[in-house]
Design a protein around this motif. Structure first.
Motif, short mmCIF file in Angstrom:
data_model
loop_
_atom_site.label_atom_id
_atom_site.label_comp_id
_atom_site.label_asym_id
_atom_site.label_seq_id
_atom_site.Cartn_x
_atom_site.Cartn_y
_atom_site.Cartn_z
N UNK A 132 99.80 16.63 8.32
CA UNK A 132 99.73 16.67 6.86
C UNK A 132 98.34 16.27 6.40
N UNK A 133 97.94 16.84 5.30
CA UNK A 133 96.68 16.44 4.70
C UNK A 133 96.95 15.21 3.84
N UNK A 134 96.44 14.08 4.29
CA UNK A 134 96.68 12.80 3.62
C UNK A 134 95.47 12.29 2.87
N UNK A 135 94.30 12.84 3.15
CA UNK A 135 93.05 12.34 2.58
C UNK A 135 92.32 13.44 1.81
N UNK A 136 91.61 13.04 0.78
CA UNK A 136 90.77 14.01 0.08
C UNK A 136 89.74 14.58 1.04
N UNK A 137 89.19 13.73 1.90
CA UNK A 137 88.26 14.17 2.94
C UNK A 137 89.08 14.55 4.17
N UNK A 138 89.28 15.84 4.37
CA UNK A 138 90.11 16.33 5.46
C UNK A 138 89.62 15.88 6.84
N UNK A 139 88.36 15.51 6.97
CA UNK A 139 87.85 15.04 8.27
C UNK A 139 88.63 13.83 8.76
N UNK A 140 89.08 12.99 7.85
CA UNK A 140 89.86 11.82 8.25
C UNK A 140 91.21 12.23 8.82
N UNK A 141 91.74 13.36 8.37
CA UNK A 141 92.99 13.87 8.94
C UNK A 141 92.75 14.46 10.33
N UNK A 142 91.55 15.02 10.55
CA UNK A 142 91.20 15.50 11.89
C UNK A 142 91.16 14.32 12.85
N UNK A 143 90.65 13.20 12.39
CA UNK A 143 90.65 12.00 13.22
C UNK A 143 92.07 11.66 13.67
N UNK A 191 84.15 11.09 16.75
CA UNK A 191 85.30 11.22 15.86
C UNK A 191 84.90 10.88 14.43
N UNK A 192 85.55 11.52 13.48
CA UNK A 192 85.27 11.23 12.06
C UNK A 192 86.11 10.06 11.55
N UNK A 193 86.02 8.92 12.21
CA UNK A 193 86.93 7.81 11.90
C UNK A 193 86.41 6.84 10.86
N UNK A 194 85.17 6.99 10.43
CA UNK A 194 84.67 6.17 9.33
C UNK A 194 83.56 6.97 8.64
N UNK A 195 83.18 6.57 7.43
CA UNK A 195 82.19 7.35 6.68
C UNK A 195 80.89 7.59 7.43
N UNK A 196 80.40 6.64 8.20
CA UNK A 196 79.15 6.82 8.94
C UNK A 196 79.30 7.88 10.03
N UNK A 197 80.41 7.86 10.75
CA UNK A 197 80.65 8.82 11.83
C UNK A 197 81.01 10.19 11.29
N UNK A 198 81.61 10.25 10.12
CA UNK A 198 82.05 11.53 9.56
C UNK A 198 80.88 12.48 9.36
#
Length: 189
Positions: free
Chosen positions: A27-38, A74-81
């Motif tokens: 499911x898409x849970x975040x406005x920033x879809x990269x966090x869902x990829x994580x 991984x896109x697990x935080x804003x810096x890594x995203x």
């Protein structure tokens, strides 16, 4: 095209059975879809509809130490995203279909695939089933370089921006308003 059902989805994801591949949707849970990829990169992520997934490492020892293995970036935080997202480029739906087929081939290379032309209609139908879960307006991202949009994925793919511990991985991220998916294949040599 086959109707999108739990069965047709399972058959479509089954085209990756011969590959070291992760194929999942959440499911898409975040406005920033990269966090869902994580979330998808985590080894125990189940499909949000309860449908089939493909994860070649499910239950393997490598996951005991790192639930995200083999993903290294991984896109697990804003810096890594930002660093992770820079490895992806948006591609059109028509390219996504061909890339899904290419990701199912043994060498991640359609040109090396035995009897491809005979198998092509069935593989393309399975790719269309996967894409049907992501309606018109969805976005697709590949890690095949800055010219990803222009590549013919039925020709040899000559480059990639790896995100795993392996020297070669190719993948597609699928993003709709409600779901995020990934199909990521690896060469572990």
């Amino acid at each position: 095209m086959a109707e999108l059902t739990e069965r047709s989805w399972s058959e479509a994801v089954g085209m990756y059975a011969r590959r070291y591949t992760v194929a999942k949707v959440t499911s898409r849970e975040h406005e920033d879809w990269a966090l869902d990829v994580n979330t998808l990169m985590h080894g125990d992520t189940a499909d949000n509809r309860g449908w089939s997934t493909k994860d070649s490492l499910l239950g393997e020892p490598e996951r005991l130490d790192d639930a995200y293995y083999p993903f290294a970036l991984r896109p697990d935080d804003p810096a890594a995203t930002g660093a992770w997202r820079a490895r992806l480029d948006e591609i059109p739906r028509s390219s996504a279909k061909r890339f899904l087929v290419a990701l199912s081939t043994i060498w991640l290379n359609v040109e090396k695939e035995d009897n491809f032309e005979a198998r092509r209609p069935g593989l393309e139908e399975k790719a269309e089933v996967i894409l049907s879960r992501f309606p018109v307006g969805s976005r697709f991202f590949a890690n095949t370089g800055h010219h990803s949009r222009d590549l013919d994925y039925y020709k040899r793919i000559s480059g990639c921006n790896t995100i795993s511990v392996h020297t070669w991985d190719l993948g597609l991220i699928l993003v709709s308003e409600t779901e995020v998916g990934m199909v990521w294949s690896f060469h572990a040599w």
